[in-house]
Design an enzyme around this catalytic site. Sequence first.
Site, PDB file in Angstrom:
ATOM      1  N   LYS A   9      10.463   1.720  -0.136  1.00  0.00           N
ATOM      2  CA  LYS A   9       9.594   1.394   1.111  1.00  0.00           C
ATOM      3  C   LYS A   9       9.740   2.271   2.240  1.00  0.00           C
ATOM      4  CE  LYS A   9      10.182  -3.490  -0.658  1.00  0.00           C
ATOM      5  NZ  LYS A   9      10.453  -4.841  -0.268  1.00  0.00           N
ATOM      6  N   TYR A  49       1.254  -7.136  -3.619  1.00  0.00           N
ATOM      7  CA  TYR A  49       2.152  -8.503  -3.282  1.00  0.00           C
ATOM      8  C   TYR A  49       1.389  -9.584  -3.287  1.00  0.00           C
ATOM      9  CZ  TYR A  49       6.051  -5.661  -1.941  1.00  0.00           C
ATOM     10  OH  TYR A  49       7.306  -4.968  -1.950  1.00  0.00           O
ATOM     11  N   PHE A  57       5.088 -14.565   5.209  1.00  0.00           N
ATOM     12  CA  PHE A  57       5.684 -13.285   5.646  1.00  0.00           C
ATOM     13  C   PHE A  57       4.552 -12.338   5.022  1.00  0.00           C
ATOM     14  CE2 PHE A  57       7.967 -14.586   1.991  1.00  0.00           C
ATOM     15  CZ  PHE A  57       7.456 -13.671   1.089  1.00  0.00           C
ATOM     16  N   ARG A 102      20.485  -2.316  -1.773  1.00  0.00           N
ATOM     17  CA  ARG A 102      20.250  -3.164  -0.721  1.00  0.00           C
ATOM     18  C   ARG A 102      21.575  -3.418  -0.107  1.00  0.00           C
ATOM     19  NH1 ARG A 102      15.666  -6.732  -3.674  1.00  0.00           N
ATOM     20  NH2 ARG A 102      13.845  -5.539  -3.136  1.00  0.00           N
ATOM     21  N   ASN A 112      14.074  -4.247   3.242  1.00  0.00           N
ATOM     22  CA  ASN A 112      15.066  -4.416   2.253  1.00  0.00           C
ATOM     23  C   ASN A 112      15.050  -3.049   1.231  1.00  0.00           C
ATOM     24  OD1 ASN A 112      12.861  -5.134   0.762  1.00  0.00           O
ATOM     25  ND2 ASN A 112      13.853  -6.844  -0.243  1.00  0.00           N
ATOM     26  N   HIS A 115      11.546  -1.674  -3.881  1.00  0.00           N
ATOM     27  CA  HIS A 115      10.927  -2.840  -4.605  1.00  0.00           C
ATOM     28  C   HIS A 115      11.179  -2.445  -6.222  1.00  0.00           C
ATOM     29  CE1 HIS A 115       8.187  -5.661  -6.444  1.00  0.00           C
ATOM     30  NE2 HIS A 115       7.877  -4.843  -7.120  1.00  0.00           N
ATOM     31  N   GLU A 126       2.226  -3.736 -12.550  1.00  0.00           N
ATOM     32  CA  GLU A 126       2.361  -3.027 -11.401  1.00  0.00           C
ATOM     33  C   GLU A 126       2.449  -1.290 -11.755  1.00  0.00           C
ATOM     34  OE1 GLU A 126       5.388  -6.168  -9.039  1.00  0.00           O
ATOM     35  OE2 GLU A 126       6.243  -4.256  -9.850  1.00  0.00           O
TER      36      GLU A 126
END
Length: 143
Positions: A9, A49, A57, A102, A112, A115, A126
């Site tokens: 990320k 997502y 969130f 993490r 974090n 993914h 995905e």
Amino acid sequence: MERTFIMIKPDGVQRGLIGDIISRFETKGFSLVGMKFMSVSRELAEKHYGVHKERPFFGSLVDFITSSPVVAMVWEGDSVVTSARTLIGATNPITSAPGTIRGDYGVTIGRNIIHGSDAIETAQSEIALWFSEEELATWESCA
Ligand code: CMP
């Protein structure tokens, strides 16, 4: 052979963790079959997502993922979906075990680092969302 989708990320990229994260997957014994350094469109982030779209969130998650580049990857190997989740650690870095990505680098659930797909079926969808067939390499180590 099993494959999983992994994304470093924006926080992982900005903190200079790309090399360390790739190294952890390589030294564990998995094979990299696809990788791109890319900016993420809002459309792609919202699809990726989508399962969280009713969560409070969701908006900030999409804002964050689209805010600066990520590294999207596909890794291959025996039971790689489960093993990658073990290497990554629990979603909330506060409870991720030391030694996990993490657990070693994060303190905030919204930052974090990385993914990883949570199941084989999720990995398949995905991977198809982020990569075309032509962007994935099939190879075997001769080392
Ligand atoms: P990831 O594994 O990418 O999957 C969904 C993401 O939503 C998760 O990592 C976190 O970054 C984020 N997330 C989950 N719960 C929260 C929360 N309570 N607040 C902010 N972000 C969250």
